[in-house]
Write an enzyme that holds these catalytic residues in place. Structure first.
Site, PDB file in Angstrom:
ATOM      1  N   LYS A  22       0.850  -1.204   0.000  1.00  0.00           N
ATOM      2  CA  LYS A  22       0.000   0.000   0.000  1.00  0.00           C
ATOM      3  C   LYS A  22       0.881   1.249   0.000  1.00  0.00           C
ATOM      4  O   LYS A  22       0.672   2.177  -0.783  1.00  0.00           O
ATOM      5  CB  LYS A  22      -0.881   0.010   1.239  1.00  0.00           C
ATOM      6  CG  LYS A  22      -1.529   1.361   1.561  1.00  0.00           C
ATOM      7  CD  LYS A  22      -2.418   1.335   2.773  1.00  0.00           C
ATOM      8  CE  LYS A  22      -1.709   1.486   4.075  1.00  0.00           C
ATOM      9  NZ  LYS A  22      -1.373   2.861   4.475  1.00  0.00           N
ATOM     10  N   ASN A  23       1.916   1.235   0.856  1.00  0.00           N
ATOM     11  CA  ASN A  23       2.717   2.449   1.047  1.00  0.00           C
ATOM     12  C   ASN A  23       3.739   2.676  -0.054  1.00  0.00           C
ATOM     13  O   ASN A  23       4.448   3.684  -0.035  1.00  0.00           O
ATOM     14  CB  ASN A  23       3.377   2.436   2.432  1.00  0.00           C
ATOM     15  CG  ASN A  23       2.338   2.615   3.528  1.00  0.00           C
ATOM     16  OD1 ASN A  23       1.172   2.913   3.236  1.00  0.00           O
ATOM     17  ND2 ASN A  23       2.725   2.387   4.758  1.00  0.00           N
ATOM     18  N   CYS A 125      -4.393  12.473  12.662  1.00  0.00           N
ATOM     19  CA  CYS A 125      -5.133  11.211  12.599  1.00  0.00           C
ATOM     20  C   CYS A 125      -4.982  10.562  13.966  1.00  0.00           C
ATOM     21  O   CYS A 125      -4.347  11.098  14.866  1.00  0.00           O
ATOM     22  CB  CYS A 125      -4.606  10.331  11.478  1.00  0.00           C
ATOM     23  SG  CYS A 125      -3.101   9.485  11.904  1.00  0.00           S
ATOM     24  N   ARG A 130       0.830  14.524  12.951  1.00  0.00           N
ATOM     25  CA  ARG A 130       1.337  14.244  11.603  1.00  0.00           C
ATOM     26  C   ARG A 130       1.388  15.494  10.708  1.00  0.00           C
ATOM     27  O   ARG A 130       0.754  15.583   9.666  1.00  0.00           O
ATOM     28  CB  ARG A 130       0.512  13.131  10.958  1.00  0.00           C
ATOM     29  CG  ARG A 130       0.566  11.893  11.833  1.00  0.00           C
ATOM     30  CD  ARG A 130      -0.066  10.705  11.226  1.00  0.00           C
ATOM     31  NE  ARG A 130       0.721  10.189  10.104  1.00  0.00           N
ATOM     32  CZ  ARG A 130       0.259   9.178   9.346  1.00  0.00           C
ATOM     33  NH1 ARG A 130      -0.921   8.683   9.595  1.00  0.00           N
ATOM     34  NH2 ARG A 130       0.996   8.742   8.344  1.00  0.00           N
ATOM     35  N   ASP A 315       5.043   0.470  11.865  1.00  0.00           N
ATOM     36  CA  ASP A 315       3.806  -0.150  11.373  1.00  0.00           C
ATOM     37  C   ASP A 315       3.667  -1.609  11.809  1.00  0.00           C
ATOM     38  O   ASP A 315       2.639  -2.227  11.557  1.00  0.00           O
ATOM     39  CB  ASP A 315       3.728  -0.073   9.841  1.00  0.00           C
ATOM     40  CG  ASP A 315       3.553   1.343   9.372  1.00  0.00           C
ATOM     41  OD1 ASP A 315       3.714   1.599   8.172  1.00  0.00           O
ATOM     42  OD2 ASP A 315       3.295   2.218  10.223  1.00  0.00           O
ATOM     43  N   ARG A 407      -8.620  -0.352   4.716  1.00  0.00           N
ATOM     44  CA  ARG A 407      -7.735   0.624   4.091  1.00  0.00           C
ATOM     45  C   ARG A 407      -6.381  -0.009   3.760  1.00  0.00           C
ATOM     46  O   ARG A 407      -5.660   0.447   2.892  1.00  0.00           O
ATOM     47  CB  ARG A 407      -7.518   1.807   5.028  1.00  0.00           C
ATOM     48  CG  ARG A 407      -8.771   2.574   5.332  1.00  0.00           C
ATOM     49  CD  ARG A 407      -8.461   3.851   6.036  1.00  0.00           C
ATOM     50  NE  ARG A 407      -7.341   4.525   5.376  1.00  0.00           N
ATOM     51  CZ  ARG A 407      -6.771   5.634   5.840  1.00  0.00           C
ATOM     52  NH1 ARG A 407      -7.205   6.163   6.966  1.00  0.00           N
ATOM     53  NH2 ARG A 407      -5.779   6.212   5.208  1.00  0.00           N
TER      54      ARG A 407
HETATM   55  C1  EPZ Z   1       4.468   6.879   6.171  1.00  0.00           C
HETATM   56  O1  EPZ Z   1       3.722   7.926   6.769  1.00  0.00           O
HETATM   57  C2  EPZ Z   1       3.526   5.672   6.110  1.00  0.00           C
HETATM   58  N1  EPZ Z   1       2.368   5.998   5.281  1.00  0.00           N
HETATM   59  C3  EPZ Z   1       3.069   5.297   7.526  1.00  0.00           C
HETATM   60  O2  EPZ Z   1       2.261   4.128   7.424  1.00  0.00           O
HETATM   61  C4  EPZ Z   1       4.317   4.962   8.363  1.00  0.00           C
HETATM   62  O3  EPZ Z   1       3.929   4.661   9.674  1.00  0.00           O
HETATM   63  C5  EPZ Z   1       5.261   6.172   8.358  1.00  0.00           C
HETATM   64  O4  EPZ Z   1       5.608   6.529   6.982  1.00  0.00           O
HETATM   65  C6  EPZ Z   1       6.561   5.889   9.108  1.00  0.00           C
HETATM   66  O5  EPZ Z   1       7.224   4.804   8.515  1.00  0.00           O
HETATM   67  C7  EPZ Z   1       2.498   5.942   3.930  1.00  0.00           C
HETATM   68  O6  EPZ Z   1       3.569   5.659   3.402  1.00  0.00           O
HETATM   69  C8  EPZ Z   1       1.276   6.248   3.130  1.00  0.00           C
HETATM   70  P1  EPZ Z   1       6.652  10.274   8.196  1.00  0.00           P
HETATM   71  P2  EPZ Z   1       4.326   9.450   6.758  1.00  0.00           P
HETATM   72  O7  EPZ Z   1       6.555  11.515   7.388  1.00  0.00           O
HETATM   73  O8  EPZ Z   1       5.074   9.669   5.493  1.00  0.00           O
HETATM   74  C9  EPZ Z   1       6.796  13.531  11.675  1.00  0.00           C
HETATM   75  C10 EPZ Z   1       0.383   2.777   7.822  1.00  0.00           C
HETATM   76  O9  EPZ Z   1      -0.081   2.251   8.843  1.00  0.00           O
HETATM   77  N2  EPZ Z   1       6.738  14.520  10.596  1.00  0.00           N
HETATM   78  O10 EPZ Z   1       7.832   9.364   8.003  1.00  0.00           O
HETATM   79  O11 EPZ Z   1       3.211  10.354   7.095  1.00  0.00           O
HETATM   80  C11 EPZ Z   1       5.498  12.744  11.786  1.00  0.00           C
HETATM   81  O12 EPZ Z   1       4.565  13.432  12.589  1.00  0.00           O
HETATM   82  C12 EPZ Z   1       0.885   4.212   7.855  1.00  0.00           C
HETATM   83  O13 EPZ Z   1       0.502   2.202   6.711  1.00  0.00           O
HETATM   84  C13 EPZ Z   1       6.815  15.880  10.906  1.00  0.00           C
HETATM   85  O14 EPZ Z   1       6.920  16.255  12.073  1.00  0.00           O
HETATM   86  O15 EPZ Z   1       5.343   9.380   7.983  1.00  0.00           O
HETATM   87  C14 EPZ Z   1       5.949  11.457  12.431  1.00  0.00           C
HETATM   88  O16 EPZ Z   1       6.029  11.636  13.818  1.00  0.00           O
HETATM   89  C15 EPZ Z   1       0.711   4.829   9.232  1.00  0.00           C
HETATM   90  N3  EPZ Z   1       6.764  16.783   9.900  1.00  0.00           N
HETATM   91  C16 EPZ Z   1       7.355  11.256  11.869  1.00  0.00           C
HETATM   92  O17 EPZ Z   1       7.779  12.535  11.366  1.00  0.00           O
HETATM   93  C17 EPZ Z   1       6.644  16.414   8.570  1.00  0.00           C
HETATM   94  O18 EPZ Z   1       6.627  17.284   7.690  1.00  0.00           O
HETATM   95  C18 EPZ Z   1       7.427  10.260  10.721  1.00  0.00           C
HETATM   96  O19 EPZ Z   1       6.493  10.669   9.747  1.00  0.00           O
HETATM   97  C19 EPZ Z   1       6.571  15.036   8.279  1.00  0.00           C
HETATM   98  C20 EPZ Z   1       6.621  14.107   9.298  1.00  0.00           C
END
Ligand code: EPZ
Length: 428
Positions: A22-23, A125, A130, A315, A407
Site C-alpha cells: 500500500k505504502n 489522525c 502528523r 507499522d 484501508r
Molecule cells: C508513512 O507515513 C507511512 N504511510 C506510515 O504508514 C508509516 O507509519 C510512516 O511513513 C513511518 O514509517 C504511507 O507511506 C502512506 P513520516 P508518513 O513523514 O510519510 C513527523 C500505515 O499504517 N513529521 O515518516 O506520514 C510525523 O509526525 C501508515 O501504513 C513531521 O513532524 O510518515 C511522524 O512523527 C501509518 N513533519 C514522523 O515525522 C513532517 O513534515 C514520521 O512521519 C513530516 C513528518
C-alpha cells in the site's frame, strides 16, 4: 458498520499470497502526474486507500484504466494504467485528503509538472498530529512559494523548481517521496540528506528511474537527483507489502501454526524477523517466499524500539506487542516515530493482556492466554493487532469499526479463513 467475529484457538495452517505494498502503491500512483506518458502499475493491492488515490487523481484529470492480473497468474493484483495528459485541476480537496493523508503526495508532482498546487492540509489522525511542515520547508528550498490559507496549502512555482541541497531534520517517508518526485523535474541538482530509506521509497525511486529520472543513492540516506526536462511513461510492478508479510508471520506465530507466505521478501523485514526469531519463531526462506512456524515450545518476550528503516518499523509495533502479550516473560516496547500509537493497548487489556504504558514505552508482561471480548478498532495497524489477538484468544472476539482494516489489508478474513481461522465479517 461491519464487525468481524473470531472464534479463537485454531492454529493456522496453509498458504497466504502477499499483495503489493500500500505504502509503495500510493506514491507510485502520484508519480503518474509527472508525465504525459502512460504509467502502468501492476501488482496493485485491492484496498480502499488505492481507490481513494485513484479518485483523487481522476479529479485532477488523470485518465485511469484498470485490468485484472495482466499475467493471468494466480494473484489477483490489479493493473492500473494512468495517463496525466493535461491536468485539468490542481486542487486536492479537503473531503478526499481528510480520508487519506497520503493525498499530500500529489503536492510535489503537481508543483513540478504544473507549477502550482492547492492541497488541503491533511488533518491529524488517530496516531498523531502528523504535520507536513518538513515537506513544505523543503519545497520552499526548491523555490516554491507556499502559503497556508483556509486549511489549504497554496503552492506556486511559476518559473519551475530549482535544485537545492535539502537536509531533513528528521526522517520523513512522505517528505522524502514528495521531494524526490519534485526534484526529478527541477532545474539542476538536488541532494536530499537524512532521506528515508524505507523500501517503499526505494521502489518509488526505481520507478522514477524507469520513467527517465536521474537518481543516485537509492536505498541510502542521501539521494542525488539531476533534474530532467520531462519524464516518460513506464511499466512497473509494486514491491510486495512487508507489513502485510510481517502481520501474517505473527498470525502463524501467535496461533502456534505454520504458514507459507508466497511473494514475501525476507530482506525487507530483517529487523522484525530478528525479534521474532529471538522470541522463538521459526522462519525459513522458500523459493517463492517464506515459511513461518511456531510449533515447538512457548514464545519468549523480547524488547524492541521503533526506528526509521532499517530499524524496527512502527507499522509492526502493534502486531508484535500482541505477540509479546502471550509470550513468557516481559517485553519493553518503545514507540519513537508517532506520539500516540498505543491505542491498541486498552483494547488488548480488555482481552486480558498485562500491559502498562509509561510515556513512549510499554511494558508487556506475558500471560498464559487472552480471552475473547468486544473490542474497538482505532487505526489501521491497531485494528489488525486485535484480529491477531482474537485468533489466539479463548472464546469469541468481536472487532468493531473494521473499516480501518479495509484501508490496508486486502481480503484479510478470506486469507485467514482459508488457513483454518474461524473468522467472519458481519454487516451490522
Ligand atoms: C508513512 O507515513 C507511512 N504511510 C506510515 O504508514 C508509516 O507509519 C510512516 O511513513 C513511518 O514509517 C504511507 O507511506 C502512506 P513520516 P508518513 O513523514 O510519510 C513527523 C500505515 O499504517 N513529521 O515518516 O506520514 C510525523 O509526525 C501508515 O501504513 C513531521 O513532524 O510518515 C511522524 O512523527 C501509518 N513533519 C514522523 O515525522 C513532517 O513534515 C514520521 O512521519 C513530516 C513528518
Amino acid at each position: 458498520m461491519d464487525r468481524i467475529h473470531i472464534q479463537g484457538g485454531t492454529p493456522l495452517k496453509g498458504t497466504i499470497t502477499i499483495g503489493g505494498a500500500k505504502n509503495a502503491a500510493l506514491p507510485l500512483m502520484a508519480a503518474s502526474l509527472l508525465t504525459e506518458g502512460t504509467l502502468s502499475l501492476s501488482n496493485l493491492p485491492h484496498l480502499v486507500d488505492i481507490s481513494t488515490m485513484a479518485k483523487l487523481l481522476g479529479e485532477l484529470g488523470v485518465d485511469i484504466s484498470m485490468d485484472g492480473d495482466a499475467t493471468g497468474g494466480g494473484h489477483v493484483g490489479r493493473v492500473f494504467r494512468l495517463t496525466a495528459g493535461d491536468l485539468s485541476e490542481t486542487t486536492a480537496p479537503y473531503d478526499l485528503v481528510r480520508k487519506m493523508r497520503a493525498s499530500v503526495l500529489v503536492l510535489g508532482p503537481l508543483l513540478a509538472r504544473a507549477g502550482r498546487a492547492r492541497v488541503s492540509l491533511p488533518g491529524g489522525c488517530a496516531i498523531g498530529t502528523r504535520p507536513v511542515d518538513l515537506h513544505l520547508k523543503a519545497l520552499e528550498q526548491l523555490g516554491a512559494e507556499i502559503e497556508l490559507t483556509e486549511g489549504y496549502i497554496e503552492a506556486r512555482a511559476e518559473k519551475g523548481l530549482t535544485g537545492a541541497r535539502v537536509v531533513f531534520p528528521m526522517v520523513t517517508v512522505g517528505g522524502t517521496e514528495n521531494l524526490l518526485m519534485a526534484a526529478c523535474l527541477a532545474k539542476g541538482e538536488t541532494v536530499l540528506s537524512n532521506a528515508a530509506r524505507e523500501p517503499e521509497v526505494a521502489d518509488l525511486a526505481h520507478c522514477l528511474v524507469a520513467m527517465g529520472a536521474k537518481i543516485d543513492g537509492i536505498g541510502t540516506d542521501t539521494l542525488t537527483i539531476q533534474g530532467v526536462d520531462a519524464l516518460s511513461g513506464a511499466d512497473y510492478s509494486v514491491v510486495p507489502d512487508r507489513i502485510e508479510t510481517g502481520t501474517y508471520a505473527i498470525a502463524a506465530a501467535i496461533t502456534g501454526g505454520a504458514l507459507t507466505i508466497k511473494g514475501a521478501r525476507a530482506d525487507l523485514l530483517e529487523s522484525v524477523f530478528k525479534v521474532l526469531v529471538s522470541a522463538g519463531v521459526d522462519i525459513t526462506e522458500t523459493q517463492d517466499g517464506l515459511h513461518i512456524a511456531r510449533t515447538n515450545g512457548p514464545l519468549k518476550g523480547a524488547d524492541m524500539m521503533t526506528e526509521p528503516y532499517p530499524g524496527f518499523p512502527t507499522d509492526m509495533q502493534a502486531q508484535v506487542m500482541t505477540l509479546m502479550a502471550v509470550a513468557q516473560g516481559a517485553s519493553m516496547i518503545t514507540e519513537t516515530i508517532f506520539e500516540n500509537r498505543f491505542m491498541h493497548v486498552p483494547e488488548l487489556c480488555r482481552m486480558g493482556a498485562d500491559i502498562n504504558v509509561h510515556g513512549s514505552s510499554a511494558i508487556v508482561r506475558g500471560v498464559e492466554s487472552l480471552s475473547g471480548a468486544q473490542v474497538m478498532a482505532t487505526d489501521l495497524r491497531a485494528s489488525v493487532s486485535l484480529i491477531l489477538a482474537g485468533l489466539a484468544a479463548e472464546g469469541e472476539t468481536v472487532i468493531n469499526r473494521v473499516y480501518h482494516l479495509d484501508r490496508g489489508y486486502e481480503r484479510l478474513e478470506e486469507k485467514l479463513s482459508a488457513c483454518g481461522a474461524n473468522i467472519r465479517r458481519m454487516a451490522e
